[in-house]
Design a protein around this motif. Structure first.
Motif, PDB file in Angstrom:
ATOM      1  N   GLY A  27       0.827  -1.211   0.000  1.00 42.71           N
ATOM      2  CA  GLY A  27       0.000   0.000   0.000  1.00 42.71           C
ATOM      3  C   GLY A  27       0.858   1.257   0.000  1.00 42.71           C
ATOM      4  N   SER A  28       1.991   1.191   0.677  1.00 44.38           N
ATOM      5  CA  SER A  28       2.909   2.326   0.661  1.00 44.38           C
ATOM      6  C   SER A  28       3.483   2.522  -0.735  1.00 44.38           C
ATOM      7  N   ALA A  29       3.864   1.419  -1.353  1.00 44.11           N
ATOM      8  CA  ALA A  29       4.469   1.510  -2.686  1.00 44.11           C
ATOM      9  C   ALA A  29       3.441   1.969  -3.723  1.00 44.11           C
ATOM     10  N   VAL A  30       2.284   1.335  -3.717  1.00 48.90           N
ATOM     11  CA  VAL A  30       1.258   1.660  -4.700  1.00 48.90           C
ATOM     12  C   VAL A  30       0.601   2.979  -4.311  1.00 48.90           C
ATOM     13  N   GLY A  31       0.790   3.996  -5.122  1.00 50.44           N
ATOM     14  CA  GLY A  31       0.229   5.291  -4.748  1.00 50.44           C
ATOM     15  C   GLY A  31      -0.032   6.166  -5.958  1.00 50.44           C
ATOM     16  N   LEU A  32      -0.061   7.465  -5.716  1.00 53.96           N
ATOM     17  CA  LEU A  32      -0.269   8.400  -6.822  1.00 53.96           C
ATOM     18  C   LEU A  32       0.807   8.203  -7.881  1.00 53.96           C
ATOM     19  N   GLY A  33       1.992   7.777  -7.425  1.00 53.09           N
ATOM     20  CA  GLY A  33       3.099   7.544  -8.351  1.00 53.09           C
ATOM     21  C   GLY A  33       2.744   6.494  -9.398  1.00 53.09           C
ATOM     22  N   ASN A  34       1.906   5.542  -9.061  1.00 48.74           N
ATOM     23  CA  ASN A  34       1.524   4.507 -10.018  1.00 48.74           C
ATOM     24  C   ASN A  34       0.380   4.943 -10.916  1.00 48.74           C
ATOM     25  N   PHE A 235      12.346   4.961  -7.956  1.00 48.77           N
ATOM     26  CA  PHE A 235      12.474   5.144  -6.507  1.00 48.77           C
ATOM     27  C   PHE A 235      11.159   5.618  -5.906  1.00 48.77           C
ATOM     28  N   PHE A 236      10.543   6.592  -6.587  1.00 45.33           N
ATOM     29  CA  PHE A 236       9.315   7.153  -6.025  1.00 45.33           C
ATOM     30  C   PHE A 236       8.223   6.097  -5.944  1.00 45.33           C
ATOM     31  N   THR A 237       8.091   5.309  -7.009  1.00 42.39           N
ATOM     32  CA  THR A 237       6.983   4.364  -7.041  1.00 42.39           C
ATOM     33  C   THR A 237       7.133   3.298  -5.949  1.00 42.39           C
ATOM     34  N   LEU A 238       8.370   2.925  -5.608  1.00 39.19           N
ATOM     35  CA  LEU A 238       8.525   1.973  -4.515  1.00 39.19           C
ATOM     36  C   LEU A 238       8.537   2.673  -3.162  1.00 39.19           C
ATOM     37  N   GLY A 239       8.733   3.993  -3.188  1.00 36.80           N
ATOM     38  CA  GLY A 239       8.788   4.730  -1.919  1.00 36.80           C
ATOM     39  C   GLY A 239      10.095   4.505  -1.175  1.00 36.80           C
ATOM     40  N   VAL A 240      11.167   4.234  -1.941  1.00 32.39           N
ATOM     41  CA  VAL A 240      12.471   4.028  -1.294  1.00 32.39           C
ATOM     42  C   VAL A 240      13.125   5.373  -1.037  1.00 32.39           C
ATOM     43  N   GLY A 241      13.718   5.532   0.135  1.00 33.34           N
ATOM     44  CA  GLY A 241      14.593   6.687   0.318  1.00 33.34           C
ATOM     45  C   GLY A 241      14.126   7.754   1.282  1.00 33.34           C
ATOM     46  N   VAL A 242      12.921   7.637   1.846  1.00 38.18           N
ATOM     47  CA  VAL A 242      12.526   8.634   2.847  1.00 38.18           C
ATOM     48  C   VAL A 242      12.315   8.020   4.233  1.00 38.18           C
ATOM     49  N   GLY A 243      12.450   6.713   4.317  1.00 40.86           N
ATOM     50  CA  GLY A 243      12.318   6.102   5.637  1.00 40.86           C
ATOM     51  C   GLY A 243      10.931   5.540   5.941  1.00 40.86           C
ATOM     52  N   SER A 333       1.989   5.869   5.190  1.00 36.41           N
ATOM     53  CA  SER A 333       3.383   5.417   5.355  1.00 36.41           C
ATOM     54  C   SER A 333       4.330   6.609   5.362  1.00 36.41           C
ATOM     55  N   LEU A 334       3.872   7.715   4.794  1.00 33.70           N
ATOM     56  CA  LEU A 334       4.710   8.920   4.793  1.00 33.70           C
ATOM     57  C   LEU A 334       4.623   9.669   6.124  1.00 33.70           C
ATOM     58  N   LEU A 335       3.491   9.512   6.800  1.00 37.43           N
ATOM     59  CA  LEU A 335       3.344  10.190   8.096  1.00 37.43           C
ATOM     60  C   LEU A 335       3.950   9.344   9.228  1.00 37.43           C
TER      61      LEU A 335
END
Ligand code: PHE
Length: 460
Positions: A27-34, A235-243, A333-335
């Motif tokens: 759910g974190s990975a799948v987002g607006l980026g997809n 990177f964005f689509t997997l959400g890697v790199g912000v923790g 997942s971002l919050l």
């Protein structure tokens, strides 16, 4: 607590099962980026060739880094700055690892700041569609709806606040009640709607043209910038790199097979991006509008199409609901990382969530301003970044810089600073071909690719 992990602190929260972990993290990975990002970025960059570079970037750089981030989280069992602090001590490194964690926390709020405005527009459109909107609308009406939204700062601020309020509400519960329940409800719904849309588009639209566009080869300019965009998108689509992934990794029980979970999550993310393309482009091609419409693809082009097709209002509602669900399962997942850090400082989840969500809403005014009065305000024009609004700077700054650079840092930590044995046992993986392959990628391929990319982008 159910499924509490044996790794370190037994009071540390944990997702209740393997499948719960996979669903929530997917759910974190799948987002607006997809759903919003991938189709328009692929469209703008000419389709097939870009998709190929994107797939390579996903397989050889972003996915291995994703696995590294999950692992760092499970090993560190704390918010990103503290998890990395512990691992620094373990590795006996003199570099200040928590700095990467703190940079990530800044990144999460920056992503949320534009996420909130775009998700807000999706929610606004879902309501419009539920009221029967779009069906039979003229071009003029569709354009006016988008223009009205994007010219009204109060409207965007209000939606941003509603979206962040919803995000904060979910995050304020403990992780099994909040994050987990939200994922278990929204992810299956999202997949069902998406499949329904692909079938619908396949029957109504020009499916062949869409497949050719996404997977066929077309003449295109291969520039360093194109690579940067593809890697940034991966990177964005997997959400890697912000923790965010590191934080979810910290809630991953020791019973979860980390490499296998990674494969599932990456596969789901890729599937949703491609399916979103196959839901959108058949309609785009059969109605003769441009595939290269840019960020407006979803809010301008699609509603125009929904206006014309049979059952348009229902399809429109389903689509914008899908977009909203995708956004919420990512925004939580971002919050989570900043809230986890505040919890360590003795705050309640609720207080932390409200504070950080409010901060995101305030910063989201910069994105709102970039769509409205500040459309032609280019704050860094003097530095050669002419034509880039606050929104462009934030979006590209995070995707193309913070994420790949943090990914590079994770790769160096896991590939070089921690010992090979320690890493192998933490996954855990047998010392076979798969482990060697991944370790080699993390040690050499990913760092070299990311470094080369930046040199290329700066020189180009
Ligand atoms: N992966 C999310 C998307 O594709 C965005 C995201 C970025 C989520 C960073 C978490 C961390 O939209």
């Amino acid at each position: 607590m159910a499924g509490a992990s044996s790794g370190g602190n037994s009071a540390y929260p944990s997702f209740s099962s393997r499948i719960a972990f996979i669903i929530v993290t997917a759910g974190s990975a799948v987002g607006l980026g997809n759903v919003w990002g991938f189709p328009y970025v692929a469209g703008q960059n000419g389709g097939g060739g870009f998709v190929l570079i994107y797939l390579l970037a996903l397989a050889f750089v972003a996915a291995p880094a994703f696995m590294a981030e999950l692992m760092l989280g499970r090993m560190g069992k704390a918010s990103p700055p503290n998890a990395l602090g512990r691992l620094q001590a373990k590795a006996g490194s003199r570099l200040h690892w928590p700095l990467v964690g703190w940079t990530g926390l800044v990144g999460t709020i920056l992503v949320l700041s534009f996420y909130a405005v775009i998700a807000g527009q999706a929610m606004d459109y879902a309501i419009e569609a539920a009221k029967g909107g779009f069906a039979g609308w003229s071009d003029h009406e569709v354009q006016a709806l988008d223009a009205d939204f994007k010219s009204s700062m109060p409207m965007m601020a209000l939606w941003s606040a509603i979206f962040m309020g919803l995000t904060a509400l979910i995050v304020s519960f403990d992780i099994n009640t909040g994050l987990e329940k939200a994922g278990k409800v929204m992810m299956p719904a999202l997949l069902m709607i998406l499949l329904g849309m692909v079938i619908y588009s396949g029957n109504t639209g020009d499916f062949g043209a869409a497949v050719d566009f996404l997977f066929g080869f077309h003449k295109m300019d291969v520039t360093p910038r194109l690579f940067l965009e593809a890697v940034g998108q991966a990177f964005f689509t997997l959400g890697v790199g912000v923790g965010g992934i590191m934080t979810y990794g910290s809630y991953m029980g020791s019973n979860v097979n980390l490499p296998r979970a990674t494969l599932w999550i990456v596969a789901m993310d890729l599937f949703v991006a491609l399916a979103a393309g196959l839901a959108i482009f058949p309609l785009v091609f059969s109605s003769g509008v441009s595939a290269a419409a840019g960020p407006g693809l979803v809010f301008l082009t699609l509603p125009l199409i929904f206006a014309d097709i049979p059952g348009g209002a229902v399809v429109a509602f389903a689509f914008f609901l899908l977009l909203t669900f995708a956004a919420v399962t990512s925004s939580i997942s971002l919050l989570s990382p900043t809230v986890a850090r505040l919890e360590e400082a003795g705050w309640s989840r609720r207080k932390g969530a409200v504070l950080m969500a409010s901060l995101a809403v305030i910063i989201s005014l910069l994105t709102a301003y970039s769509f409205a009065g500040g459309k032609h305000v280019f704050p860094l024009a003097a530095l050669g970044l002419d034509g880039m609004t606050f929104f462009d700077l934030i979006r590209e700054g995070v995707s193309n810089f913070i994420l790949p650079l943090s990914g590079l840092a994770y790769a160096l930590m896991v590939g070089w600073a921690l010992s090979r044995e320690e890493v192998r046992k933490a996954l855990p993986m047998e010392d076979g071909l798969m482990f060697r392959l991944w370790h080699g990628v993390i040690r050499y391929v990913a760092p070299i690719c990311i470094t080369a990319l930046f040199i290329g982008a700066v020189a180009g």
